[in-house]
Design a protein around this motif. Structure first.
Motif, PDB file in Angstrom:
ATOM      1  N   ASN A 257      -6.296   1.708  -6.852  1.00 47.81           N
ATOM      2  CA  ASN A 257      -5.987   3.072  -6.410  1.00 47.81           C
ATOM      3  C   ASN A 257      -7.285   3.763  -5.991  1.00 47.81           C
ATOM      4  O   ASN A 257      -8.161   4.014  -6.825  1.00 47.81           O
ATOM      5  CB  ASN A 257      -5.310   3.838  -7.545  1.00 47.81           C
TER       6      ASN A 257
ATOM      7  N   LYS B 158      -1.222  -5.617 -13.903  1.00 47.29           N
ATOM      8  CA  LYS B 158      -0.014  -5.478 -14.711  1.00 47.29           C
ATOM      9  C   LYS B 158       0.308  -6.861 -15.246  1.00 47.29           C
ATOM     10  O   LYS B 158       0.540  -7.796 -14.477  1.00 47.29           O
ATOM     11  CB  LYS B 158       1.146  -4.942 -13.865  1.00 47.29           C
TER      12      LYS B 158
ATOM     13  N   VAL C 279      -2.749   3.483  -2.879  1.00 46.49           N
ATOM     14  CA  VAL C 279      -2.594   2.484  -3.935  1.00 46.49           C
ATOM     15  C   VAL C 279      -2.280   1.156  -3.279  1.00 46.49           C
ATOM     16  O   VAL C 279      -1.300   1.038  -2.548  1.00 46.49           O
ATOM     17  CB  VAL C 279      -1.463   2.873  -4.908  1.00 46.49           C
ATOM     18  N   THR C 280      -3.102   0.161  -3.520  1.00 47.73           N
ATOM     19  CA  THR C 280      -2.858  -1.174  -2.993  1.00 47.73           C
ATOM     20  C   THR C 280      -2.358  -2.067  -4.110  1.00 47.73           C
ATOM     21  O   THR C 280      -2.997  -2.162  -5.162  1.00 47.73           O
ATOM     22  CB  THR C 280      -4.144  -1.766  -2.382  1.00 47.73           C
ATOM     23  N   ILE C 281      -1.216  -2.699  -3.875  1.00 47.52           N
ATOM     24  CA  ILE C 281      -0.609  -3.579  -4.866  1.00 47.52           C
ATOM     25  C   ILE C 281      -0.592  -4.997  -4.309  1.00 47.52           C
ATOM     26  O   ILE C 281      -0.026  -5.233  -3.243  1.00 47.52           O
ATOM     27  CB  ILE C 281       0.820  -3.124  -5.214  1.00 47.52           C
TER      28      ILE C 281
ATOM     29  N   LYS D 101      -9.886  -1.419 -10.960  1.00 52.39           N
ATOM     30  CA  LYS D 101      -8.788  -2.364 -10.717  1.00 52.39           C
ATOM     31  C   LYS D 101      -7.946  -2.452 -11.983  1.00 52.39           C
ATOM     32  O   LYS D 101      -8.463  -2.279 -13.099  1.00 52.39           O
ATOM     33  CB  LYS D 101      -9.329  -3.748 -10.357  1.00 52.39           C
TER      34      LYS D 101
ATOM     35  N   GLU E 155       1.162  -8.223 -11.002  1.00 52.83           N
ATOM     36  CA  GLU E 155       0.553  -7.719  -9.777  1.00 52.83           C
ATOM     37  C   GLU E 155      -0.745  -7.011 -10.124  1.00 52.83           C
ATOM     38  O   GLU E 155      -0.985  -6.624 -11.275  1.00 52.83           O
ATOM     39  CB  GLU E 155       1.490  -6.757  -9.034  1.00 52.83           C
ATOM     40  N   THR E 156      -1.576  -6.859  -9.100  1.00 47.04           N
ATOM     41  CA  THR E 156      -2.854  -6.177  -9.264  1.00 47.04           C
ATOM     42  C   THR E 156      -2.845  -4.892  -8.462  1.00 47.04           C
ATOM     43  O   THR E 156      -2.420  -4.881  -7.303  1.00 47.04           O
ATOM     44  CB  THR E 156      -4.011  -7.076  -8.800  1.00 47.04           C
ATOM     45  N   VAL E 157      -3.315  -3.806  -9.067  1.00 44.53           N
ATOM     46  CA  VAL E 157      -3.266  -2.485  -8.453  1.00 44.53           C
ATOM     47  C   VAL E 157      -4.683  -1.946  -8.276  1.00 44.53           C
ATOM     48  O   VAL E 157      -5.499  -2.012  -9.196  1.00 44.53           O
ATOM     49  CB  VAL E 157      -2.444  -1.499  -9.307  1.00 44.53           C
TER      50      VAL E 157
ATOM     51  N   GLU F 125       0.822  -1.195   0.000  1.00 36.25           N
ATOM     52  CA  GLU F 125       0.000   0.000   0.000  1.00 36.25           C
ATOM     53  C   GLU F 125       0.861   1.251   0.000  1.00 36.25           C
ATOM     54  O   GLU F 125       1.810   1.362   0.760  1.00 36.25           O
ATOM     55  CB  GLU F 125      -0.913   0.003   1.237  1.00 36.25           C
TER      56      GLU F 125
END
Length: 232
Positions: free
Chosen positions: A135, A224, A119-121, A221, A131-133, A111
């Motif tokens: 925001n 990447k 932003v949570t990764i 969501k 990875e998934t982001v 985060e």
């Protein structure tokens, strides 16, 4: 008769003198013995006093030595205890610093706070996802549409172009620098998914959109991607 009396008197006088001499000798002997005994007592007392003093000095010295050893031992124990406490404190301080650093690193991975949100990764087990982001600062991009919304995938409508704009907004890359590989339905009429990449294909994304009435499409969501070689 007179001669006999004179002789007797002379004899008595001699015996008397002898008795006096004998008595004087005995008195002298007694005095000498008294002096000897007295001197012995005095000398013995002094020697005893010296021995007692020496014994007392030895006891005192031993006590001081023992006390000194005890004090030194106590000081050594105190020093060891202080050292152990310092080591524990140092050890505790280092562990706390390490934990804080790990926590900080973990927070950066999961985060990141921004002025407008966070932003949570999240790492993903899917082979095609790096990875998934998420925001929380993402907002709807706005819309020119009015009335009941109908999602369109015709490639040239206002709704289609607003989808492209929302996807670019999520990636932070201008529209003209992206390749839009596909924009498709996201599972309901008001949800869409776009797969895009930079023109050199080094950066690849899958963006999830949701329609907000009166406000437009909003990114919710973004994945990447590690590859574009999958069924989309």
């Amino acid at each position: 008769m007179n001669e006999h009396e004179d002789f007797s008197r002379i004899n008595r006088k001699k015996r008397h003198n002898k008795s006096n001499r004998f008595l004087n000798i005995m008195i002298g002997i007694v005095v000498v013995l008294i002096l000897i005994v007295g001197a012995t007592l005095i000398t013995g007392g002094k020697n005893k006093g010296k021995k007692d003093d020496q014994a007392s000095e030895e006891v005192t010295t031993d006590k001081q030595t023992n006390d000194s050893s005890t004090d030194e031992g106590a000081e050594a124990d105190d020093e060891t205890s202080r050292q152990d406490e310092d080591d524990e404190t140092d050890g505790t301080s280092e562990d706390s610093a390490l934990e804080d650093e790990e926590d900080a690193t973990g927070s950066k991975e999961e985060e990141q706070d921004t002025e407008a949100g966070s932003v949570t990764i999240v790492p993903n087990d899917d082979a095609i996802i790096e990875e998934t982001v998420v925001n929380t600062a993402w907002e709807p991009i706005g819309t020119e549409q009015s009335g009941a919304h109908t999602s369109k995938y015709d490639g040239n409508s206002v709704d289609w172009n607003e989808k492209k704009k929302a996807i670019a907004y999520a990636t932070g890359i201008p529209e003209n620098e992206l390749i839009y590989w596909k924009i498709k339905n996201g599972g309901s009429p008001q949800k869409s998914i776009g797969i895009v990449s930079t023109k050199d294909k080094q950066q690849k994304y899958r963006v999830y959109l949701e329609w907000i009435d009166g406000a437009g499409w909003k990114p919710v969501k973004m994945d990447k991607l590690t590859t574009l070689d999958f069924d989309y």
